[in-house]
Structures are given as structure tokens and as C-alpha cells.
Design a protein around this motif. Structure first.
Motif, PDB file in Angstrom:
ATOM      1  N   MET A  31       7.794   6.936   0.010  1.00  0.00           N
ATOM      2  CA  MET A  31       8.229   5.562   0.271  1.00  0.00           C
ATOM      3  C   MET A  31       9.635   5.550   0.859  1.00  0.00           C
ATOM      4  O   MET A  31       9.925   4.780   1.784  1.00  0.00           O
ATOM      5  N   ILE A  32      10.518   6.399   0.341  1.00  0.00           N
ATOM      6  CA  ILE A  32      11.876   6.469   0.887  1.00  0.00           C
ATOM      7  C   ILE A  32      11.837   6.943   2.337  1.00  0.00           C
ATOM      8  O   ILE A  32      12.558   6.428   3.202  1.00  0.00           O
ATOM      9  N   ALA A  33      10.977   7.930   2.631  1.00  0.00           N
ATOM     10  CA  ALA A  33      10.833   8.401   4.014  1.00  0.00           C
ATOM     11  C   ALA A  33      10.356   7.270   4.918  1.00  0.00           C
ATOM     12  O   ALA A  33      10.859   7.105   6.039  1.00  0.00           O
ATOM     13  N   ASN A  34       9.394   6.477   4.430  1.00  0.00           N
ATOM     14  CA  ASN A  34       8.896   5.346   5.222  1.00  0.00           C
ATOM     15  C   ASN A  34       9.980   4.296   5.432  1.00  0.00           C
ATOM     16  O   ASN A  34      10.060   3.675   6.497  1.00  0.00           O
ATOM     17  N   LEU A  35      10.831   4.082   4.413  1.00  0.00           N
ATOM     18  CA  LEU A  35      11.913   3.112   4.560  1.00  0.00           C
ATOM     19  C   LEU A  35      12.945   3.583   5.588  1.00  0.00           C
ATOM     20  O   LEU A  35      13.512   2.759   6.317  1.00  0.00           O
ATOM     21  N   VAL A  54       0.834  -1.201   0.000  1.00  0.00           N
ATOM     22  CA  VAL A  54       0.000   0.000   0.000  1.00  0.00           C
ATOM     23  C   VAL A  54       0.869   1.250   0.000  1.00  0.00           C
ATOM     24  O   VAL A  54       0.634   2.203  -0.760  1.00  0.00           O
ATOM     25  N   LEU A  55       1.913   1.259   0.833  1.00  0.00           N
ATOM     26  CA  LEU A  55       2.790   2.426   0.925  1.00  0.00           C
ATOM     27  C   LEU A  55       3.538   2.672  -0.374  1.00  0.00           C
ATOM     28  O   LEU A  55       3.796   3.821  -0.750  1.00  0.00           O
ATOM     29  N   ALA A  56       3.876   1.592  -1.090  1.00  0.00           N
ATOM     30  CA  ALA A  56       4.606   1.745  -2.350  1.00  0.00           C
ATOM     31  C   ALA A  56       3.773   2.452  -3.411  1.00  0.00           C
ATOM     32  O   ALA A  56       4.317   3.093  -4.313  1.00  0.00           O
ATOM     33  N   GLY A  57       2.461   2.341  -3.302  1.00  0.00           N
ATOM     34  CA  GLY A  57       1.596   2.975  -4.282  1.00  0.00           C
ATOM     35  C   GLY A  57       1.154   4.372  -3.919  1.00  0.00           C
ATOM     36  O   GLY A  57       0.418   5.021  -4.670  1.00  0.00           O
ATOM     37  N   VAL A  58       1.603   4.872  -2.772  1.00  0.00           N
ATOM     38  CA  VAL A  58       1.189   6.201  -2.311  1.00  0.00           C
ATOM     39  C   VAL A  58       2.104   7.257  -2.919  1.00  0.00           C
ATOM     40  O   VAL A  58       3.329   7.137  -2.877  1.00  0.00           O
ATOM     41  N   THR A  59       1.512   8.299  -3.484  1.00  0.00           N
ATOM     42  CA  THR A  59       2.302   9.378  -4.091  1.00  0.00           C
ATOM     43  C   THR A  59       1.992  10.740  -3.481  1.00  0.00           C
ATOM     44  O   THR A  59       2.702  11.702  -3.740  1.00  0.00           O
ATOM     45  N   VAL A  60       0.938  10.840  -2.701  1.00  0.00           N
ATOM     46  CA  VAL A  60       0.582  12.118  -2.085  1.00  0.00           C
ATOM     47  C   VAL A  60       0.507  11.943  -0.578  1.00  0.00           C
ATOM     48  O   VAL A  60       0.134  10.884  -0.073  1.00  0.00           O
ATOM     49  N   PHE A  61       0.850  12.994   0.138  1.00  0.00           N
ATOM     50  CA  PHE A  61       0.943  12.914   1.595  1.00  0.00           C
ATOM     51  C   PHE A  61      -0.412  12.675   2.258  1.00  0.00           C
ATOM     52  O   PHE A  61      -0.499  12.002   3.282  1.00  0.00           O
ATOM     53  N   ASN A  62      -1.474  13.254   1.671  1.00  0.00           N
ATOM     54  CA  ASN A  62      -2.793  13.158   2.309  1.00  0.00           C
ATOM     55  C   ASN A  62      -3.592  11.952   1.842  1.00  0.00           C
ATOM     56  O   ASN A  62      -4.815  11.931   1.966  1.00  0.00           O
ATOM     57  N   SER A 102      20.219   0.683  -9.046  1.00  0.00           N
ATOM     58  CA  SER A 102      19.063   0.203  -9.818  1.00  0.00           C
ATOM     59  C   SER A 102      18.756   1.176 -10.959  1.00  0.00           C
ATOM     60  O   SER A 102      18.832   2.403 -10.772  1.00  0.00           O
ATOM     61  N   PRO A 103      18.412   0.647 -12.142  1.00  0.00           N
ATOM     62  CA  PRO A 103      18.013   1.533 -13.239  1.00  0.00           C
ATOM     63  C   PRO A 103      16.720   2.264 -12.903  1.00  0.00           C
ATOM     64  O   PRO A 103      15.893   1.763 -12.136  1.00  0.00           O
ATOM     65  N   ALA A 104      16.557   3.445 -13.473  1.00  0.00           N
ATOM     66  CA  ALA A 104      15.389   4.275 -13.161  1.00  0.00           C
ATOM     67  C   ALA A 104      14.084   3.569 -13.469  1.00  0.00           C
ATOM     68  O   ALA A 104      13.068   3.790 -12.804  1.00  0.00           O
ATOM     69  N   SER A 105      14.100   2.686 -14.457  1.00  0.00           N
ATOM     70  CA  SER A 105      12.866   1.991 -14.844  1.00  0.00           C
ATOM     71  C   SER A 105      12.365   1.059 -13.754  1.00  0.00           C
ATOM     72  O   SER A 105      11.189   0.684 -13.752  1.00  0.00           O
ATOM     73  N   ARG A 106      13.225   0.678 -12.847  1.00  0.00           N
ATOM     74  CA  ARG A 106      12.830  -0.236 -11.771  1.00  0.00           C
ATOM     75  C   ARG A 106      12.603   0.477 -10.438  1.00  0.00           C
ATOM     76  O   ARG A 106      12.457  -0.175  -9.402  1.00  0.00           O
ATOM     77  N   LEU A 107      12.603   1.781 -10.463  1.00  0.00           N
ATOM     78  CA  LEU A 107      12.437   2.553  -9.226  1.00  0.00           C
ATOM     79  C   LEU A 107      11.128   3.333  -9.205  1.00  0.00           C
ATOM     80  O   LEU A 107      11.027   4.358  -8.526  1.00  0.00           O
ATOM     81  N   ALA A 108      10.132   2.814  -9.923  1.00  0.00           N
ATOM     82  CA  ALA A 108       8.836   3.506  -9.924  1.00  0.00           C
ATOM     83  C   ALA A 108       8.213   3.531  -8.535  1.00  0.00           C
ATOM     84  O   ALA A 108       7.451   4.442  -8.197  1.00  0.00           O
ATOM     85  N   TRP A 109       8.553   2.536  -7.707  1.00  0.00           N
ATOM     86  CA  TRP A 109       7.995   2.439  -6.355  1.00  0.00           C
ATOM     87  C   TRP A 109       8.652   3.414  -5.386  1.00  0.00           C
ATOM     88  O   TRP A 109       8.103   3.708  -4.315  1.00  0.00           O
ATOM     89  N   ALA A 110       9.837   3.938  -5.758  1.00  0.00           N
ATOM     90  CA  ALA A 110      10.641   4.719  -4.818  1.00  0.00           C
ATOM     91  C   ALA A 110      10.249   6.195  -4.817  1.00  0.00           C
ATOM     92  O   ALA A 110      11.048   7.068  -5.143  1.00  0.00           O
ATOM     93  N   SER A 111       9.008   6.460  -4.435  1.00  0.00           N
ATOM     94  CA  SER A 111       8.582   7.852  -4.280  1.00  0.00           C
ATOM     95  C   SER A 111       9.261   8.439  -3.046  1.00  0.00           C
ATOM     96  O   SER A 111       9.817   7.716  -2.208  1.00  0.00           O
ATOM     97  N   HIS A 112       9.210   9.773  -2.919  1.00  0.00           N
ATOM     98  CA  HIS A 112       9.838  10.395  -1.748  1.00  0.00           C
ATOM     99  C   HIS A 112       9.173   9.942  -0.459  1.00  0.00           C
ATOM    100  O   HIS A 112       9.820   9.791   0.572  1.00  0.00           O
TER     101      HIS A 112
END
Length: 201
Positions: free
Chosen positions: A170-174, A82-90, A158-168
Motif C-alpha cells: 500500500m505504501i508503494a502504491n501511495l 481494494v489495494l488497502a486490503g492487499v498483503t501479497v504481491f501476486n 499515527s499509532p500502530a493500531s491505526r496503521l493496519a492498512w499501511a502494508s508495504h
């Protein structure tokens, strides 16, 4: 109490989104906290000498901290998709997950304070406790460094094509996960050192 705690963990980690219109995460949190506080109340009714005979204050804190951090990490991992698919804070799903995590960690902080008040007038730490704390702290730092380096390598190589999940977000959550993992390893190492020492006595 174990049944209440088990039901609470199931609702928190693997239960449906809602139970009778109530957020299952909140319901699981209430059950888990009820079981914990009831157990703490029962322990609080024992004479301090009996409690210390079972384990030192640092050992009690280590075992309970290990359980709480394990629950927090398990909850985070079960909601990783679920967190990997989140792109907005709210995002409402992210807010629900964050709220439950914060509640779990706040409950642990309050429980720690209550436990500390329980040990008033009792020697909380001796030379053995300080030595164990220093060794366990090293394990915690190592765990934090390992996760941060692993994350840096993953993002850097990792190539950029494989980092679609790495939103800001998601990185903060990691990074938050790295802190939780460090605390878990430190608590678990502390508990393991006490267990090993008692086993060889």
C-alpha cells in the motif's frame, strides 16, 4: 466519441467487475483508447497550420495529459479500498488494478510519441512555452513534496493500531500515486496558464 469515452471511463471507474465474462477495466480501456485514437486521427487530418492555430504543441499535450492523468488518479482512488486490503504481491485483484494502470500510462506514452511526430517541422516551443513550463514544473514539484510530507507525517505520527492498512504494498502504491498526482498538477497548471493567457488576449 464523447459517448465512447464516457462509457469507457464508467467501465474503468465504476462498472461491474465483469461484463459478459470480460474484465470491465479492460473493456473500458479499449473504449477509451478507441475514442482517443479516433479523435487523434481526425486531428491528424487537419493541416498543421489549423492545429497550431487552436493551440501550441505544448498546450495540446497539457490538455490531453491532464485528462489521462485525471483518469489514472480517479481509477486509483476508486480502487483504494481494494489495494488497502492487499498483503501479497501476486494478489489477482492488485494485479488487475496494476495492469489497467500500466496500460493507461503506456497508452499515454504512445499517444505522446504520436503527437510529437505530428509536430515535425513545426516550432514546438518558444519563450512563452518555456516560461509556462517552468512555472508549471514548480507546481508539480510542490504537489509531489506535499504528498510525500503528508504521507511521512501520517505514518510517523499515527499509532500502530491505526496503521493496519499501511502494508508495504500500500505504501508503494501511495508513492506511485504521489508521482501521478505531481504529473497531473503539472499538466493541469500548464493548461490553466495557456487558458488564462488566451482569455486575456
Amino acid at each position: 466519441m464523447l459517448a465512447f469515452a464516457g462509457a469507457g471511463l464508467w467501465l474503468l471507474l465504476a462498472g461491474p467487475a465483469d461484463v459478459l465474462g470480460i474484465d470491465s477495466g479492460n473493456a473500458g480501456m479499449v473504449l477509451l483508447m478507441t475514442a482517443t485514437w479516433t479523435a487523434l486521427y481526425q486531428v491528424g487530418r487537419l493541416p498543421p497550420e489549423d492545429v497550431v492555430r487552436v493551440g501550441s504543441p505544448a498546450e495540446w499535450k497539457a490538455w490531453i495529459g491532464t485528462a489521462f492523468m485525471a483518469a489514472a488518479i480517479a481509477y486509483f482512488l476508486t480502487r483504494g479500498e481494494v489495494l488497502a486490503g492487499v498483503t501479497v504481491f501476486n494478489d489477482p485483484h492488485a494485479q488487475r488494478i496494476g495492469r489497467n494502470l500500466v496500460l493507461l500510462l503506456v497508452a499515454w506514452s504512445v499517444l505522446s510519441s504520436v503527437m510529437a511526430s505530428r509536430w515535425k517541422g513545426v516550432v514546438e516551443q518558444d519563450e512563452r512555452d518555456r516560461e509556462i513550463a517552468a512555472q508549471a514544473s514548480g507546481w508539480g514539484r510542490g504537489a509531489l513534496v506535499a504528498v510525500v510530507i503528508g504521507l511521512a507525517v501520517l505514518l510517523g505520527l499515527s499509532p500502530a493500531s491505526r496503521l493496519a492498512w499501511a502494508s508495504h504494498l500500500m505504501i508503494a502504491n501511495l508513492l506511485i500515486f504521489a508521482l501521478m498526482w505531481s504529473c497531473f498538477v503539472e499538466y493541469a497548471a500548464t493548461a490553466a496558464y495557456y487558458w488564462r493567457e488566451r482569455r486575456w488576449q
